[in-house]
Design a protein around this motif. Structure first.
Motif, PDB file in Angstrom:
ATOM      1  N   ALA A  74       8.139  -0.926  -0.531  1.00  0.00           N
ATOM      2  CA  ALA A  74       8.123  -0.438   0.853  1.00  0.00           C
ATOM      3  C   ALA A  74       8.749  -1.462   1.795  1.00  0.00           C
ATOM      4  CB  ALA A  74       6.689  -0.119   1.281  1.00  0.00           C
ATOM      5  N   ALA A  75       8.465  -2.744   1.585  1.00  0.00           N
ATOM      6  CA  ALA A  75       9.050  -3.795   2.427  1.00  0.00           C
ATOM      7  C   ALA A  75      10.562  -3.848   2.250  1.00  0.00           C
ATOM      8  CB  ALA A  75       8.418  -5.141   2.104  1.00  0.00           C
ATOM      9  N   LEU A  76      11.015  -3.734   1.021  1.00  0.00           N
ATOM     10  CA  LEU A  76      12.455  -3.753   0.754  1.00  0.00           C
ATOM     11  C   LEU A  76      13.139  -2.535   1.379  1.00  0.00           C
ATOM     12  CD1 LEU A  76      12.354  -4.960  -2.949  1.00  0.00           C
ATOM     13  CD2 LEU A  76      13.224  -6.257  -0.995  1.00  0.00           C
ATOM     14  N   ARG A  77      12.501  -1.378   1.298  1.00  0.00           N
ATOM     15  CA  ARG A  77      13.074  -0.171   1.912  1.00  0.00           C
ATOM     16  C   ARG A  77      13.124  -0.295   3.430  1.00  0.00           C
ATOM     17  NH1 ARG A  77      10.168   4.117  -2.100  1.00  0.00           N
ATOM     18  NH2 ARG A  77      11.777   4.039  -3.705  1.00  0.00           N
ATOM     19  N   ARG A  78      12.087  -0.894   4.016  1.00  0.00           N
ATOM     20  CA  ARG A  78      12.104  -1.115   5.474  1.00  0.00           C
ATOM     21  C   ARG A  78      13.264  -2.031   5.847  1.00  0.00           C
ATOM     22  NH1 ARG A  78       6.565  -1.358   4.872  1.00  0.00           N
ATOM     23  NH2 ARG A  78       6.584  -3.637   4.803  1.00  0.00           N
ATOM     24  N   ARG A  79      13.463  -3.074   5.066  1.00  0.00           N
ATOM     25  CA  ARG A  79      14.562  -4.010   5.337  1.00  0.00           C
ATOM     26  C   ARG A  79      15.911  -3.292   5.255  1.00  0.00           C
ATOM     27  NH1 ARG A  79      17.404  -7.208   7.834  1.00  0.00           N
ATOM     28  NH2 ARG A  79      18.611  -8.733   6.689  1.00  0.00           N
ATOM     29  N   ARG A  80      16.070  -2.418   4.259  1.00  0.00           N
ATOM     30  CA  ARG A  80      17.310  -1.644   4.139  1.00  0.00           C
ATOM     31  C   ARG A  80      17.477  -0.708   5.327  1.00  0.00           C
ATOM     32  NH1 ARG A  80      18.893   1.415  -1.077  1.00  0.00           N
ATOM     33  NH2 ARG A  80      20.951   1.235  -0.165  1.00  0.00           N
TER      34      ARG A  80
END
Length: 135
Positions: A74-80
């Motif tokens: 979820a954190a990686l998707r938010r960053r993207r």
């Protein structure tokens, strides 16, 4: 504008184009890195199962690990998602820079052709008249 002035402007536009393309490339590399990391983290449960470690670990520990993996994804998707508008903005800037550079190159070529035509016309006007021929 003279061809020399247009060449100078084209050189400046080329430098800006290079900068804008480098910014876009860096952002796209970051996006690809994040996408690869998401795939890697998402594949962790399958790897754990293949290695047999998941069967050995207690259920509570497995649940914590899966929760952590989901949070990481979820954190990686938010960053993207945060990166996406910056990529769009950089892509637009790079497109504008590329268009300006191409336009200036085209104008430079046209100015060089026009200057050559003016030189030819001037040399024809200033040329000595042909010697009269005796019949």
């Amino acid at each position: 504008m003279t061809p020399d002035a247009l060449r100078q402007l084209a050189a400046l536009a080329e430098a800006r184009r290079s900068r804008d393309l480098a910014v876009l490339d860096a952002l796209l590399m970051e996006d690809r890195r994040l996408a690869a990391e998401i795939l890697e983290v998402a594949a962790a449960p399958a790897r754990d199962l293949a290695e047999g470690g998941i069967a050995i670990a207690p259920i509570a520990q497995q649940a914590l690990r899966f929760a952590w993996l989901e949070q990481r994804i979820a954190a990686l998707r938010r960053r993207r998602a945060e990166l996406a508008p910056r990529i769009a903005q950089a892509r637009a800037a790079a497109t504008r820079s590329l268009g300006k550079h191409q336009a200036l190159e085209h104008l430079t070529e046209r100015a060089e052709v026009a200057a050559e035509r003016r030189r030819e016309a001037r040399s024809e006007r200033e040329a000595m008249p042909p010697e009269p021929r005796d019949p």
